[in-house]
Scaffold this active site. Structure first.
Site, short mmCIF file in Angstrom:
data_model
loop_
_atom_site.label_atom_id
_atom_site.label_comp_id
_atom_site.label_asym_id
_atom_site.label_seq_id
_atom_site.Cartn_x
_atom_site.Cartn_y
_atom_site.Cartn_z
N CYS A 129 0.87 -1.18 0.00
CA CYS A 129 0.00 0.00 0.00
C CYS A 129 0.90 1.23 0.00
O CYS A 129 2.09 1.13 0.31
CB CYS A 129 -0.91 0.03 1.22
SG CYS A 129 -2.27 1.21 1.06
N LYS A 204 -12.38 -5.08 2.06
CA LYS A 204 -11.88 -4.21 3.13
C LYS A 204 -12.80 -3.02 3.26
O LYS A 204 -13.04 -2.30 2.29
CB LYS A 204 -10.45 -3.76 2.79
CG LYS A 204 -9.88 -2.76 3.80
CD LYS A 204 -8.43 -2.46 3.49
CE LYS A 204 -7.88 -1.41 4.44
NZ LYS A 204 -6.47 -1.11 4.14
N ARG A 214 -3.39 3.57 12.54
CA ARG A 214 -2.86 4.79 11.91
C ARG A 214 -1.88 5.50 12.84
O ARG A 214 -1.01 6.23 12.37
CB ARG A 214 -4.01 5.66 11.42
CG ARG A 214 -4.74 4.96 10.26
CD ARG A 214 -5.99 5.65 9.77
NE ARG A 214 -6.69 4.78 8.83
CZ ARG A 214 -7.88 5.04 8.30
NH1 ARG A 214 -8.50 6.15 8.61
NH2 ARG A 214 -8.43 4.20 7.45
N GLU A 242 -16.39 -8.14 -4.89
CA GLU A 242 -14.97 -7.79 -4.71
C GLU A 242 -14.11 -9.06 -4.66
O GLU A 242 -13.05 -9.14 -5.28
CB GLU A 242 -14.78 -7.00 -3.41
CG GLU A 242 -15.18 -5.53 -3.48
CD GLU A 242 -14.19 -4.67 -4.25
OE1 GLU A 242 -13.18 -5.20 -4.76
OE2 GLU A 242 -14.42 -3.45 -4.35
N LYS A 257 -11.85 -7.70 6.09
CA LYS A 257 -11.28 -6.82 7.09
C LYS A 257 -12.20 -5.64 7.36
O LYS A 257 -12.69 -5.06 6.39
CB LYS A 257 -9.92 -6.32 6.57
CG LYS A 257 -9.25 -5.30 7.44
CD LYS A 257 -7.96 -4.85 6.84
CE LYS A 257 -7.43 -3.71 7.68
NZ LYS A 257 -6.34 -3.05 7.05
N SER A 283 -6.66 -3.32 14.47
CA SER A 283 -6.12 -2.61 15.64
C SER A 283 -7.19 -2.19 16.65
O SER A 283 -7.04 -2.39 17.84
CB SER A 283 -5.34 -1.39 15.15
OG SER A 283 -6.13 -0.55 14.34
N TYR A 322 -2.97 -9.01 16.30
CA TYR A 322 -1.95 -8.54 17.23
C TYR A 322 -1.91 -9.41 18.48
O TYR A 322 -1.00 -9.28 19.30
CB TYR A 322 -2.24 -7.07 17.59
CG TYR A 322 -2.34 -6.21 16.34
CD1 TYR A 322 -1.19 -5.80 15.68
CD2 TYR A 322 -3.58 -5.88 15.79
CE1 TYR A 322 -1.28 -5.06 14.51
CE2 TYR A 322 -3.67 -5.15 14.62
CZ TYR A 322 -2.52 -4.74 13.98
OH TYR A 322 -2.60 -4.03 12.81
C1 PBG Z 1 -3.43 0.12 4.73
C2 PBG Z 1 -3.77 -0.71 5.90
C3 PBG Z 1 -4.56 -0.33 6.99
C4 PBG Z 1 -4.59 -1.43 7.86
C5 PBG Z 1 -3.86 -2.43 7.26
N1 PBG Z 1 -3.38 -1.97 6.04
C6 PBG Z 1 -5.13 0.96 7.37
C7 PBG Z 1 -6.07 1.70 6.55
O1 PBG Z 1 -6.65 1.22 5.57
O2 PBG Z 1 -6.25 2.85 6.90
C8 PBG Z 1 -5.34 -1.46 9.16
C9 PBG Z 1 -4.96 -2.55 10.09
C10 PBG Z 1 -5.44 -2.36 11.48
O3 PBG Z 1 -6.24 -1.47 11.80
O4 PBG Z 1 -4.99 -3.15 12.31
N2 PBG Z 1 -2.09 0.02 4.40
#
Ligand code: PBG
Length: 332
Positions: A129, A204, A214, A242, A257, A283, A322
């Site tokens: 990403c 996602k 973030r 998707e 996700k 997270s 995690y």
């Molecule tokens: C984007 C990405 C995100 C997460 C994993 N890959 C954040 C987003 O889309 O803003 C989130 C993972 C998490 O919240 O644990 N690279």
């Protein structure tokens, strides 16, 4: 005389389902869902420097780590029987086009090379990403207020190839732009990486549960949000479109996700496609449990195991979490 009548209709007025719950032996004999440490993928956040081990404020027990610390952490992960890690990189410098993402000497590329050398038994997955690498925090190239699709996909393909060149075992595009799996599959195939699998973040959602991530990845968008590419939480049929699209484009594993507010999506995806399905226990889902546990309001370990079991029961074959190390310790 015993009265044996096989044709006899139901003899009892109710069934005693409690019979098989009376002790742990019986419960374990009829248990349908069993967690294993091989179900887990552990996320790691890599930062520049050495000897860096900085706890993420909103994620107790999760650290930003420099490459040397990533090695130590990964050795422990492997010892616990967890088969894979997924790497997120926080670069020294960010710019408009996220050039740190596809730099052969970038933070993830360095980590992959070190990990393949020092912990070869571990499967190294890289998150593909741009959001951690762009100055504006968006997942792609921005023009005016628009996040451009096709131009960004080209850069994501370069990023995936660069990770593959560094030695990554699997790449995981997390952007949700259209056509990225196809672009990544083609660039990998034409460069001799036809055996490298892709795990796509296929369904996602634009979720509030990514807040703490973030902080960890320092990737909050400077303006606007991600709703023009991530999915609307209200939609379920669209998730199947998707996933189907990503499979047609060459994804080997598809991911849903977040996990907990989307257990129904995991189940639909599994029922519809019967392909290896991953779920990201994100997270915010982690931090809520940790925070409530710290307040003494819930039993952290118990809730952790219950949540992970529910994700697997919903149909996930793999769980990015995690909690992986803590849960693996309990499972040992
Ligand atoms: C984007 C990405 C995100 C997460 C994993 N890959 C954040 C987003 O889309 O803003 C989130 C993972 C998490 O919240 O644990 N690279």
């Amino acid at each position: 005389m015993t009265n044996i009548d096989p044709t006899q209709k139901k003899k009892f007025s109710f069934n005693r389902l409690r019979r098989l719950r009376m002790n742990e032996n019986l419960r374990s004999m009829v248990r349908e869902t069993e967690l294993s440490s091989t179900d887990f993928i552990y996320p790691l956040f890599v930062v520049p420097g050495s000897g860096v081990r900085r706890e993420v404020k909103s994620m107790p027990g999760v650290y930003q780590l420099s490459v040397d610390e990533v090695i130590k952490e990964s050795e422990e992960v492997a010892r616990l029987g967890i088969p894979a890690v997924i790497l997120f990189g926080i670069p020294e410098k960010k710019d408009e086009r996220g050039s740190g993402a596809y730099d052969d000497n970038g933070i993830v590329q360095q980590s992959v090379r070190a990990l393949k050398r020092e912990v070869p038994q571990l499967t190294i997955i890289t998150d593909v990403c741009l959001c951690e690498y762009t100055s504006h925090g968006h997942c792609g190239v921005v023009r005016g207020n628009e996040i451009l699709n096709d131009e960004s996909v080209g850069l994501l393909a370069l990023e995936a190839l660069s990770h593959a060149n560094a030695g990554a075992d699997m790449v995981a595009p997390s952007d949700m732009f259209d056509g990225r799996v196809k672009a990544i599959r083609s660039i990998l195939d034409t460069n001799g990486f036809e055996k490298l699998p892709i795990m796509s973040y296929a369904a996602k959602y634009a979720s509030g549960f990514y807040g703490p991530f973030r902080d960890a990845a320092m990737s909050a968008p400077a303006f606007g949000d991600r709703r023009s590419h991530q999915m609307d939480p209200a939609n379920s049929d669209e998730a199947l479109r998707e996933v189907e699209e990503d499979l047609l484009e060459g994804a080997d594993i598809v991911m849903v996700k977040p996990a907990l507010s989307y257990l129904d999506i995991i189940r639909r995806v599994k029922d519809q496609f019967q392909v290896p399905t991953a779920a990201y226990n994100v997270s915010g889902e982690y931090s809520m449990i940790k925070a409530a546990g710290q307040l003494g309001w819930i039993d952290t370990e118990r809730v952790m195991m219950e949540v992970l079991t529910s994700i697997k029961r919903a149909g996930a074959d793999l769980i990015l979490t995690y909690f992986a190390k803590e849960a693996a310790k309990i499972l040992k």
